[in-house]
Design a protein around this motif. Structure first.
Motif, PDB file in Angstrom:
ATOM      1  N   GLY A  22      -2.200   4.069  11.700  1.00 24.37           N
ATOM      2  CA  GLY A  22      -3.397   3.570  11.881  1.00 24.37           C
ATOM      3  C   GLY A  22      -4.025   2.289  11.188  1.00 24.37           C
ATOM      4  O   GLY A  22      -5.413   2.222  11.167  1.00 24.37           O
ATOM      5  N   GLY A  23      -3.456   1.416  10.469  1.00 29.90           N
ATOM      6  CA  GLY A  23      -3.934   0.339   9.885  1.00 29.90           C
ATOM      7  C   GLY A  23      -2.811  -0.637   9.198  1.00 29.90           C
ATOM      8  O   GLY A  23      -1.715  -0.105   9.138  1.00 29.90           O
ATOM      9  N   PHE A  24      -3.343  -1.860   8.793  1.00 27.17           N
ATOM     10  CA  PHE A  24      -2.364  -2.870   8.151  1.00 27.17           C
ATOM     11  C   PHE A  24      -1.845  -2.284   6.798  1.00 27.17           C
ATOM     12  O   PHE A  24      -0.934  -2.377   6.330  1.00 27.17           O
ATOM     13  CB  PHE A  24      -3.049  -4.109   8.403  1.00 27.17           C
ATOM     14  CG  PHE A  24      -2.918  -4.820   9.759  1.00 27.17           C
ATOM     15  CD1 PHE A  24      -2.186  -4.310  10.649  1.00 27.17           C
ATOM     16  CD2 PHE A  24      -3.735  -5.788  10.058  1.00 27.17           C
ATOM     17  CE1 PHE A  24      -2.206  -4.781  12.089  1.00 27.17           C
ATOM     18  CE2 PHE A  24      -3.550  -6.754  11.052  1.00 27.17           C
ATOM     19  CZ  PHE A  24      -2.787  -6.021  12.224  1.00 27.17           C
ATOM     20  N   SER A  25      -3.086  -1.850   6.293  1.00 24.12           N
ATOM     21  CA  SER A  25      -2.795  -1.468   4.808  1.00 24.12           C
ATOM     22  C   SER A  25      -1.842  -0.234   4.405  1.00 24.12           C
ATOM     23  O   SER A  25      -1.043  -0.217   3.762  1.00 24.12           O
ATOM     24  CB  SER A  25      -4.174  -1.184   4.034  1.00 24.12           C
ATOM     25  OG  SER A  25      -5.063  -2.392   3.996  1.00 24.12           O
ATOM     26  N   THR A  26      -2.119   0.737   5.272  1.00 25.62           N
ATOM     27  CA  THR A  26      -1.121   1.735   5.096  1.00 25.62           C
ATOM     28  C   THR A  26       0.164   1.451   5.648  1.00 25.62           C
ATOM     29  O   THR A  26       1.264   1.863   5.107  1.00 25.62           O
ATOM     30  CB  THR A  26      -1.708   3.036   5.903  1.00 25.62           C
ATOM     31  OG1 THR A  26      -1.810   2.665   7.272  1.00 25.62           O
ATOM     32  CG2 THR A  26      -2.782   3.504   5.342  1.00 25.62           C
ATOM     33  N   ALA A  27       0.245   0.683   6.705  1.00 26.58           N
ATOM     34  CA  ALA A  27       1.772   0.425   7.256  1.00 26.58           C
ATOM     35  C   ALA A  27       2.177  -0.643   6.249  1.00 26.58           C
ATOM     36  O   ALA A  27       3.487  -0.734   6.043  1.00 26.58           O
ATOM     37  CB  ALA A  27       1.457  -0.242   8.481  1.00 26.58           C
ATOM     38  N   ALA A  28       1.567  -1.387   5.293  1.00 26.35           N
ATOM     39  CA  ALA A  28       2.038  -2.288   4.321  1.00 26.35           C
ATOM     40  C   ALA A  28       2.615  -1.704   3.114  1.00 26.35           C
ATOM     41  O   ALA A  28       3.626  -2.011   2.711  1.00 26.35           O
ATOM     42  CB  ALA A  28       0.921  -3.229   4.141  1.00 26.35           C
ATOM     43  N   ARG A  29       1.913  -0.623   2.737  1.00 27.79           N
ATOM     44  CA  ARG A  29       2.536   0.450   1.694  1.00 27.79           C
ATOM     45  C   ARG A  29       3.779   1.061   2.074  1.00 27.79           C
ATOM     46  O   ARG A  29       4.797   0.928   1.407  1.00 27.79           O
ATOM     47  CB  ARG A  29       1.441   1.525   1.246  1.00 27.79           C
ATOM     48  CG  ARG A  29       0.228   0.927   0.636  1.00 27.79           C
ATOM     49  CD  ARG A  29      -0.506   1.640  -0.064  1.00 27.79           C
ATOM     50  NE  ARG A  29      -1.084   2.727   0.721  1.00 27.79           N
ATOM     51  CZ  ARG A  29      -2.205   2.458   1.301  1.00 27.79           C
ATOM     52  NH1 ARG A  29      -3.077   1.577   1.127  1.00 27.79           N
ATOM     53  NH2 ARG A  29      -2.770   3.867   1.941  1.00 27.79           N
TER      54      ARG A  29
END
Length: 301
Positions: A22-29
């Motif tokens: 659901g988002g770039f930040s969570t996918a990045a982690r």
């Protein structure tokens, strides 16, 4: 033919993570990248494909029609890649480490008895099992599968139902000898009601009397952090406890605990789910094997 220096499978995997988390930040982690690197990768992918895949806003990401098509194809391709590597590398036998987060009640009464069979079927598995009733942050806790009771909140997580169970109010014979057996909702005011020390979907005991449902607060002198802990307190004669039926079935059968107020039971049941991140086609084979086993042998009733 596409250029060989383009890591198309890597781009697909990051894109799928962005969609499912659901988002770039969570996918990045999850991918151990920076949010800006993920954003640039998606931009390069869209540029190469000549199509916008995601509509971005300050609050959410939404797939475009082209994005939906690419997501469906990408998940299938990534699953095929995993199957190909598994077939060559380990003879299609799932291997790896899986981290499962579960309540102590489910672990002790449902999972532990069938765990030897699971390990026998999957000799290449290593299993990390964390027992807690607390809500899990999948990324922070590195959790693959969580077993949870009660209604599910809408999220990016996926769930597989493992069954449902009734809730039973019980007490030890020693407690009832000392304090008497409650017969009505009003009687509960004179009893120690063991409860949970954290917020729950229904914060109390729903009981039905004279055609009306009343939620009785569990306001005893002792609060617990998990159902198995409350069961042991009830066995020790500390007070009344409302617990999942499968956790006290054996205790009732041999007289260690006695059910009370059954005639006021609302008949409601609590569902149990195996919760995880990602769609089935993209799951690691080890996680998929565990989920399939739980659906077969880890049923709650």
């Amino acid at each position: 033919m596409a250029r060989l220096d383009v890591n198309r499978s890597g781009e697909m995997e990051v894109f799928v993570r962005v969609v499912e988390l659901g988002g770039f930040s969570t996918a990045a982690r999850a991918a151990r990248m920076t949010p800006s690197a993920v954003s640039k990768l998606i931009a390069r992918l869209e540029s190469r494909l000549g199509a916008r895949l995601l509509n971005r806003s300050t609050r959410q990401l939404q797939l475009t029609p082209e994005g939906c098509t690419f997501y469906d194809r990408a998940t299938r391709i990534l699953a095929d890649l995993e199957d190909a590597e598994r077939a060559v590398g380990v003879g299609e036998q799932p291997v790896g480490r899986v981290r499962i987060n579960t309540s102590a009640s489910y672990a002790n009464h449902i999972f532990a008895p069938v765990l030897p069979e699971f390990l026998l079927r999957h000799p290449g598995f290593t299993l990390d099992m964390v027992q807690t009733d607390a809500v899990v942050d999948f990324l922070a806790e590195r959790t693959d599968v969580a077993i949870r009771a009660g209604p599910l909140k809408s999220s990016s997580l996926v769930a597989r139902k493992l069954g449902e169970t009734a809730q039973t109010i019980v007490a030890a014979p020693s407690y009832l000898d000392r304090c008497g057996e409650p017969r009505t909702i009003a009687d509960l005011e004179q009893h120690h009601r063991l409860g949970f020390g954290y917020a729950r979907a229904v914060d109390g005991w729903p009981l039905r009397e004279n055609g009306e449902t009343v939620v009785v607060p569990a306001t005893g002198r002792v609060q617990g952090s998990d159902g198995e802990g409350l069961r042991h307190l009830a066995l020790a004669g500390v007070g009344l406890a409302r617990l999942a039926a499968f956790t006290v079935r054996d205790d009732i059968a041999v007289g260690r605990l006695v059910p009370v107020l059954d005639h006021l039971d609302t008949g409601e049941k609590e569902a149990f789910h195996a919760v995880y991140v990602g769609q089935g086609g993209l799951l690691p084979s080890s996680v998929r094997a565990l989920l399939n086993f739980l659906a077969e042998e880890g049923k709650v009733f």
